[in-house]
Design a protein around this motif. Sequence first.
Motif, PDB file in Angstrom:
ATOM      1  N   LEU A  14       0.808  -1.218   0.000  1.00 14.80           N
ATOM      2  CA  LEU A  14       0.000   0.000   0.000  1.00 14.80           C
ATOM      3  C   LEU A  14       0.847   1.276   0.000  1.00 14.80           C
ATOM      4  CD1 LEU A  14      -2.971  -0.966   2.349  1.00 14.80           C
ATOM      5  CD2 LEU A  14      -2.593  -1.451  -0.068  1.00 14.80           C
ATOM      6  N   ASP A  15       2.149   1.148   0.199  1.00 18.35           N
ATOM      7  CA  ASP A  15       3.032   2.315   0.122  1.00 18.35           C
ATOM      8  C   ASP A  15       3.339   2.703  -1.331  1.00 18.35           C
ATOM      9  OD1 ASP A  15       3.201   2.535   2.880  1.00 18.35           O
ATOM     10  OD2 ASP A  15       4.891   1.137   2.994  1.00 18.35           O
ATOM     11  N   ASN A  16       3.060   1.773  -2.231  1.00 15.18           N
ATOM     12  CA  ASN A  16       3.266   2.015  -3.652  1.00 15.18           C
ATOM     13  C   ASN A  16       1.949   2.513  -4.249  1.00 15.18           C
ATOM     14  OD1 ASN A  16       3.229   1.522  -6.537  1.00 15.18           O
ATOM     15  ND2 ASN A  16       5.064   0.269  -6.283  1.00 15.18           N
ATOM     16  N   PRO A  17       1.924   3.718  -4.862  1.00 13.42           N
ATOM     17  CA  PRO A  17       0.670   4.273  -5.389  1.00 13.42           C
ATOM     18  C   PRO A  17      -0.064   3.352  -6.358  1.00 13.42           C
ATOM     19  CG  PRO A  17       2.374   5.949  -5.354  1.00 13.42           C
ATOM     20  CD  PRO A  17       3.056   4.659  -5.007  1.00 13.42           C
ATOM     21  N   ARG A  18       0.688   2.671  -7.237  1.00  9.92           N
ATOM     22  CA  ARG A  18       0.052   1.772  -8.193  1.00  9.92           C
ATOM     23  C   ARG A  18      -0.560   0.564  -7.484  1.00  9.92           C
ATOM     24  NH1 ARG A  18       3.816   0.399 -13.214  1.00  9.92           N
ATOM     25  NH2 ARG A  18       1.847  -0.604 -13.832  1.00  9.92           N
ATOM     26  N   GLU A  19       0.171   0.056  -6.493  1.00 10.40           N
ATOM     27  CA  GLU A  19      -0.339  -1.075  -5.731  1.00 10.40           C
ATOM     28  C   GLU A  19      -1.553  -0.662  -4.891  1.00 10.40           C
ATOM     29  OE1 GLU A  19       1.413  -4.598  -5.028  1.00 10.40           O
ATOM     30  OE2 GLU A  19       1.322  -4.013  -7.136  1.00 10.40           O
ATOM     31  N   PHE A  20      -1.515   0.552  -4.362  1.00 12.44           N
ATOM     32  CA  PHE A  20      -2.650   1.032  -3.573  1.00 12.44           C
ATOM     33  C   PHE A  20      -3.890   1.132  -4.459  1.00 12.44           C
ATOM     34  CE2 PHE A  20      -5.365   4.374  -1.778  1.00 12.44           C
ATOM     35  CZ  PHE A  20      -5.543   3.878  -0.485  1.00 12.44           C
ATOM     36  N   ARG A  21      -3.709   1.587  -5.684  1.00 16.87           N
ATOM     37  CA  ARG A  21      -4.841   1.676  -6.615  1.00 16.87           C
ATOM     38  C   ARG A  21      -5.405   0.280  -6.889  1.00 16.87           C
ATOM     39  NH1 ARG A  21      -5.667   0.857 -11.890  1.00 16.87           N
ATOM     40  NH2 ARG A  21      -7.315   2.072 -12.951  1.00 16.87           N
ATOM     41  N   ARG A  22      -4.528  -0.695  -7.089  1.00 18.98           N
ATOM     42  CA  ARG A  22      -4.985  -2.067  -7.334  1.00 18.98           C
ATOM     43  C   ARG A  22      -5.740  -2.616  -6.121  1.00 18.98           C
ATOM     44  NH1 ARG A  22       0.610  -4.018 -10.163  1.00 18.98           N
ATOM     45  NH2 ARG A  22       0.178  -3.219 -12.263  1.00 18.98           N
ATOM     46  N   TYR A  23      -5.276  -2.227  -4.942  1.00 21.28           N
ATOM     47  CA  TYR A  23      -5.949  -2.646  -3.708  1.00 21.28           C
ATOM     48  C   TYR A  23      -7.393  -2.123  -3.686  1.00 21.28           C
ATOM     49  CZ  TYR A  23      -7.218  -2.264   1.268  1.00 21.28           C
ATOM     50  OH  TYR A  23      -7.880  -2.315   2.469  1.00 21.28           O
ATOM     51  N   ILE A  24      -7.575  -0.854  -4.050  1.00 22.45           N
ATOM     52  CA  ILE A  24      -8.909  -0.255  -4.071  1.00 22.45           C
ATOM     53  C   ILE A  24      -9.783  -0.942  -5.114  1.00 22.45           C
ATOM     54  CG2 ILE A  24     -10.223   1.857  -4.531  1.00 22.45           C
ATOM     55  CD1 ILE A  24      -8.700   1.844  -1.857  1.00 22.45           C
ATOM     56  N   VAL A  25      -9.208  -1.201  -6.301  1.00 16.97           N
ATOM     57  CA  VAL A  25      -9.953  -1.877  -7.361  1.00 16.97           C
ATOM     58  C   VAL A  25     -10.336  -3.292  -6.920  1.00 16.97           C
ATOM     59  CG1 VAL A  25      -9.800  -2.804  -9.714  1.00 16.97           C
ATOM     60  CG2 VAL A  25      -8.933  -0.512  -9.219  1.00 16.97           C
ATOM     61  N   PHE A  26      -9.407  -3.993  -6.272  1.00 20.83           N
ATOM     62  CA  PHE A  26      -9.681  -5.348  -5.778  1.00 20.83           C
ATOM     63  C   PHE A  26     -10.870  -5.348  -4.827  1.00 20.83           C
ATOM     64  CE2 PHE A  26      -8.850  -8.239  -2.120  1.00 20.83           C
ATOM     65  CZ  PHE A  26      -9.119  -9.446  -2.752  1.00 20.83           C
ATOM     66  N   ARG A  27     -10.882  -4.447  -3.881  1.00 22.78           N
ATOM     67  CA  ARG A  27     -11.991  -4.383  -2.930  1.00 22.78           C
ATOM     68  C   ARG A  27     -13.299  -4.055  -3.645  1.00 22.78           C
ATOM     69  NH1 ARG A  27     -10.937  -1.846   2.871  1.00 22.78           N
ATOM     70  NH2 ARG A  27     -12.934  -2.893   3.035  1.00 22.78           N
ATOM     71  N   GLY A  28     -13.224  -3.146  -4.617  1.00 24.21           N
ATOM     72  CA  GLY A  28     -14.425  -2.788  -5.360  1.00 24.21           C
ATOM     73  C   GLY A  28     -14.996  -3.964  -6.133  1.00 24.21           C
ATOM     74  N   ARG A  29     -14.119  -4.739  -6.762  1.00 24.89           N
ATOM     75  CA  ARG A  29     -14.590  -5.885  -7.546  1.00 24.89           C
ATOM     76  C   ARG A  29     -15.144  -6.991  -6.662  1.00 24.89           C
ATOM     77  NH1 ARG A  29      -9.640  -5.835 -12.010  1.00 24.89           N
ATOM     78  NH2 ARG A  29     -10.503  -4.121 -13.263  1.00 24.89           N
ATOM     79  N   CYS A  30     -14.575  -7.152  -5.489  1.00 25.15           N
ATOM     80  CA  CYS A  30     -15.142  -8.109  -4.530  1.00 25.15           C
ATOM     81  C   CYS A  30     -16.568  -7.711  -4.164  1.00 25.15           C
ATOM     82  CB  CYS A  30     -14.274  -8.177  -3.271  1.00 25.15           C
ATOM     83  SG  CYS A  30     -12.676  -8.972  -3.510  1.00 25.15           S
ATOM     84  N   MET A  31     -16.787  -6.421  -3.990  1.00 29.39           N
ATOM     85  CA  MET A  31     -18.121  -5.922  -3.641  1.00 29.39           C
ATOM     86  C   MET A  31     -19.096  -6.073  -4.805  1.00 29.39           C
ATOM     87  SD  MET A  31     -17.028  -2.469  -1.547  1.00 29.39           S
ATOM     88  CE  MET A  31     -18.728  -1.936  -1.320  1.00 29.39           C
ATOM     89  N   LEU A  32     -18.595  -5.994  -6.051  1.00 21.00           N
ATOM     90  CA  LEU A  32     -19.453  -6.128  -7.224  1.00 21.00           C
ATOM     91  C   LEU A  32     -19.854  -7.573  -7.507  1.00 21.00           C
ATOM     92  CD1 LEU A  32     -17.742  -3.598  -9.663  1.00 21.00           C
ATOM     93  CD2 LEU A  32     -20.008  -3.371  -8.631  1.00 21.00           C
ATOM     94  N   HIS A  33     -19.094  -8.528  -6.937  1.00 21.98           N
ATOM     95  CA  HIS A  33     -19.378  -9.952  -7.151  1.00 21.98           C
ATOM     96  C   HIS A  33     -19.508 -10.675  -5.802  1.00 21.98           C
ATOM     97  CE1 HIS A  33     -17.433  -8.668 -10.933  1.00 21.98           C
ATOM     98  NE2 HIS A  33     -18.222  -9.555 -11.501  1.00 21.98           N
ATOM     99  N   PRO A  34     -20.424 -10.240  -4.946  1.00 19.59           N
ATOM    100  CA  PRO A  34     -20.490 -10.794  -3.586  1.00 19.59           C
ATOM    101  C   PRO A  34     -20.825 -12.281  -3.545  1.00 19.59           C
ATOM    102  CG  PRO A  34     -22.428  -9.475  -4.056  1.00 19.59           C
ATOM    103  CD  PRO A  34     -21.471  -9.224  -5.187  1.00 19.59           C
ATOM    104  N   LEU A  35     -21.729 -12.738  -4.408  1.00 13.44           N
ATOM    105  CA  LEU A  35     -22.139 -14.145  -4.361  1.00 13.44           C
ATOM    106  C   LEU A  35     -21.000 -15.068  -4.803  1.00 13.44           C
ATOM    107  CD1 LEU A  35     -25.801 -13.924  -5.733  1.00 13.44           C
ATOM    108  CD2 LEU A  35     -25.016 -14.022  -3.352  1.00 13.44           C
ATOM    109  N   ARG A  36     -20.295 -14.669  -5.889  1.00 14.85           N
ATOM    110  CA  ARG A  36     -19.199 -15.533  -6.363  1.00 14.85           C
ATOM    111  C   ARG A  36     -18.035 -15.507  -5.398  1.00 14.85           C
ATOM    112  NH1 ARG A  36     -16.989 -19.219  -6.955  1.00 14.85           N
ATOM    113  NH2 ARG A  36     -16.323 -20.392  -8.810  1.00 14.85           N
TER     114      ARG A  36
END
Length: 300
Positions: A14-36
Amino acid sequence: MLDFGKIGKKIYNLDNPREFRRYIVFRGRCMLHPLRMKRLEKFFVSSELLAKIADIYPFVYEQPTRAFFYNKSTFEERADLVEKHMMFLIDNLKENEIIDLYSKKEKILWESSDDGETLHLELMYHPGQRKEGLLSIRLVAADSGILYQIMFWIAPDKSGEWSLWIGAMQGPNMENAREVIKQLTKRCHAYRTKNLILHATQEVAKALGLKHIYAVTNYGYYAMNHIRTDRKLKNSFSDFWAESGGIPCKDKRFYELPLTEYRKTMEEVPTRKRANYRKRYALLDEIDNAIRDNIGFLCK
């Protein structure tokens, strides 16, 4: 429900800006596919071994959320692929061997120190290879480093038969790569190194009892980083699969490759080359026997 925020922190820096962005996207996609994601969680907490795999290799939760493995793969396909691969390993390999593989501990399939630098084939896995697969076969020279590697996963094909799926093949990336490969080709009796890594993959597939080998084509590759800025191919997967006896599938993203490499008979080989071919075939027989034995040690 798993804490995907906590899992994301294990995956990304999370100290790396690109990695932090991927972290946010990962959490968002988990929320978009809750059942799977809930089904994926249920799968990985269904046994102590699966829970242990997910703990040491949390990327099993990330891979379905990203456009990995092959072109236009869906979220459902990627999640199913991860589950099927792990199911095959659990049904066929010893528990400690699976844990080792996902703890970045390589398993030597063949090794030789004849004619100079120690050379070996290994089965292993590193999270940096997760875009193209869930296991790797690598050809490694002790001093020069990784020469060739094939990334793959194991899953049933459309007919339900367990198969090995090649996501990518990568060649050497060192300054003197051309000279290293030239010397190794000579050492292998004029046998190309990329043929050697594919041959090893075929032997691993057979040793594991798999029925087919499929490989992504140029069109099927998950990304475009095998294409130069002038749109010309750096490496043509499709051409090499065709040279190796592959047949295009109806799904243009894949070729089906033979399980066994074709060998010329001595009658097909010019007389002046026969001694070299005999040495090459003897080397391949040695490799085949070693792979069969060493995969046997990994299996239940």
